[in-house]
Scaffold this motif. Structure first.
Motif, PDB file in Angstrom:
ATOM      1  N   GLN A  21     -59.119 -19.690  21.729  1.00  8.04           N
ATOM      2  CA  GLN A  21     -59.212 -18.345  20.937  1.00  8.04           C
ATOM      3  C   GLN A  21     -58.420 -17.413  21.593  1.00  8.04           C
ATOM      4  O   GLN A  21     -59.156 -17.025  22.772  1.00  8.04           O
ATOM      5  N   GLU A  68     -61.712 -24.856  19.786  1.00  9.57           N
ATOM      6  CA  GLU A  68     -62.340 -24.810  18.510  1.00  9.57           C
ATOM      7  C   GLU A  68     -63.505 -25.794  18.505  1.00  9.57           C
ATOM      8  O   GLU A  68     -63.219 -26.860  19.198  1.00  9.57           O
ATOM      9  N   GLY A  72     -67.568 -24.903  21.894  1.00  9.13           N
ATOM     10  CA  GLY A  72     -66.391 -24.439  22.711  1.00  9.13           C
ATOM     11  C   GLY A  72     -66.314 -24.712  24.245  1.00  9.13           C
ATOM     12  O   GLY A  72     -67.288 -24.409  24.842  1.00  9.13           O
TER      13      GLY A  72
END
Length: 417
Positions: A21, A68, A72
């Protein structure tokens, strides 16, 4: 001693987390220029009249996001390079630079490490080498090179206003070395051959009250409990800290039964603040700890910790923020701490604290700090800190009669990937 180049692959690995992320990825680089001069006003154990070193350090960190999925996965990595600018054989030993077999300061040293991290909801598990900040075990960052510990640390924030933590660490990287096989030494205890475990929680609601409760165990040495209560209302604040330590297992540092506590009150008025603190240690041994910042008592300051057996101490501190007086970024601080009543004559026979303290030990310390932080422009957040420390005491306490000057220039840079 240069280990940094072969660890550069760690940074490449972090950057390669393509599915991570993006909002959690980032890097930082701290340039730290550090000058430290210690002038001994009484004969020192090393026979040196003074110690003086000047060094340049670079501390880099890279943080990945998380992959993801339900769990994580990410990685945090760090690297350090320290360069000697000045520090001869006769005045080495300030803690900025490691020393070689001849007692000379090394011309450079470096280290690197990483921690794997797993996230499930509001729970984060890190495993590897990291900095740790808890009241029962806190790696220090007081010199050129931060301390690191290797192990695992669990963080959870599921409960509103609570942060729960647990961990265990068995390998250590000291402030003046690059080896991950160092030992953290206290006043008598050591991590040599011993792991340290911890668990606890911090309660920090929006209201005026806050608290923390932790427990730790230094293997075959001690068990330690910690309690904090704090209150903040308008311009007033109160902060109380308490530690209780008992020996355990093989009692490698000897018999220990120590209660240490402190209470600090602070009042702000405009750009100024006054702090008054009292600290007390009960027991025949000092309040001991491992890890450079693992003492959250009010009177543990730049040189002395005021943690001798039986010691009671007072602190008076004054702070001034010059921002409201037309000099944004400039702050001044002065404090004085006096400790008395030290009695180490009853230290348990065969323990690590025998002979460290006499009867009727007393000492004082005076600190004066000035710090300026650049507020804007290219050099924004660059800080310059100038500090002077004086410590004096009698022969019944182990601290030196010393004057110290610190000059530290920190320039942090950071960004996101």
């Amino acid at each position: 001693m240069n280990r940094l180049p072969r660890h550069l692959a760690l940074f490449t690995t972090v950057a390669a987390f393509g599915s991570a992320q993006a909002d959690e990825t980032g890097w930082s680089l701290l340039s730290r220029n550090y000058f430290l001069h210690s002038d001994f006003r009484s004969p020192s154990g090393s026979g040196q009249n003074y110690r003086q070193e000047w060094a340049q350090g670079f501390i880099g960190e890279v943080r990945s996001g998380f992959t993801e999925g339900t769990v994580g996965i990410g990685l945090d990595a760090h690297g350090f390079l320290g360069l000697k600018l000045d520090g001869g054989r006769g005045h080495a030993g300030t803690g900025l630079l490691p020393r070689d077999s001849d007692g000379r300061a090394e011309s450079d040293y470096s280290s690197a490490g990483a921690a794997l991290k797993l996230r499930l909801g509001n729970t984060l598990l890190r495993y590897g080498e990291m900095q740790v900040q808890t009241p029962v075990f806190d790696t220090g960052d007081k010199r050129l090179h931060p301390e690191y510990a290797t192990g695992w640390l669990l963080d959870n924030t599921d409960l509103p206003d609570w942060r729960l933590q647990a961990g265990r660490f068995s390998a250590f990287n000291n402030q003046d070395n690059s080896s991950t096989r160092d030992d953290f030494a206290g006043y008598g205890a050591t991590t040599r051959g011993h792991a340290i475990s911890l668990a606890g929680g911090t309660w920090a609601p929006d209201g005026p009250l806050g608290a923390a409760l932790f427990a730790s165990q230094l293997q075959d040495t001690w068990r330690q409990a910690y309690l904090n209560l704090n209150y903040r209302q308008a311009d007033w604040s109160l902060d109380g800290n308490l530690y209780y330590t008992r020996d355990t297992g093989n009692a490698s540092a000897g018999a220990i039964d120590t209660l240490a506590w402190s209470l600090a009150g602070k009042y702000r008025f405009g750009a100024q603040a006054l702090t008054l603190a009292y600290q007390k240690v009960r027991g025949d041994t000092p309040f001991d700890f491992v890890g450079g910042d693992s003492i959250y008592l009010a009177n543990s300051i730049k040189y002395a910790d005021f943690n001798g057996p039986g010691e009671h101490s007072w602190q008076l501190r004054y702070d001034l923020d010059m921002s409201s007086l037309g000099v944004p970024g400039l702050s001044l601080m002065g404090r004085y701490v006096s400790g008395r009543g030290i009695d180490g004559s009853h230290a348990p026979a065969g323990g690590a604290y025998v002979g460290q303290y006499g009867r009727d030990g007393r000492h004082w310390e005076r600190d004066i700090d000035m710090k300026y932080v650049v507020q804007s422009g290219t050099a924004r957040n660059l800080s310059v800190s100038l500090s002077h420390v004086s410590h004096r005491g009698n022969a019944a306490q182990p601290g030196d009669d010393i004057d110290r000057v610190y000059l530290i220039v920190d320039y942090p840079l950071s960004g996101r990937f």
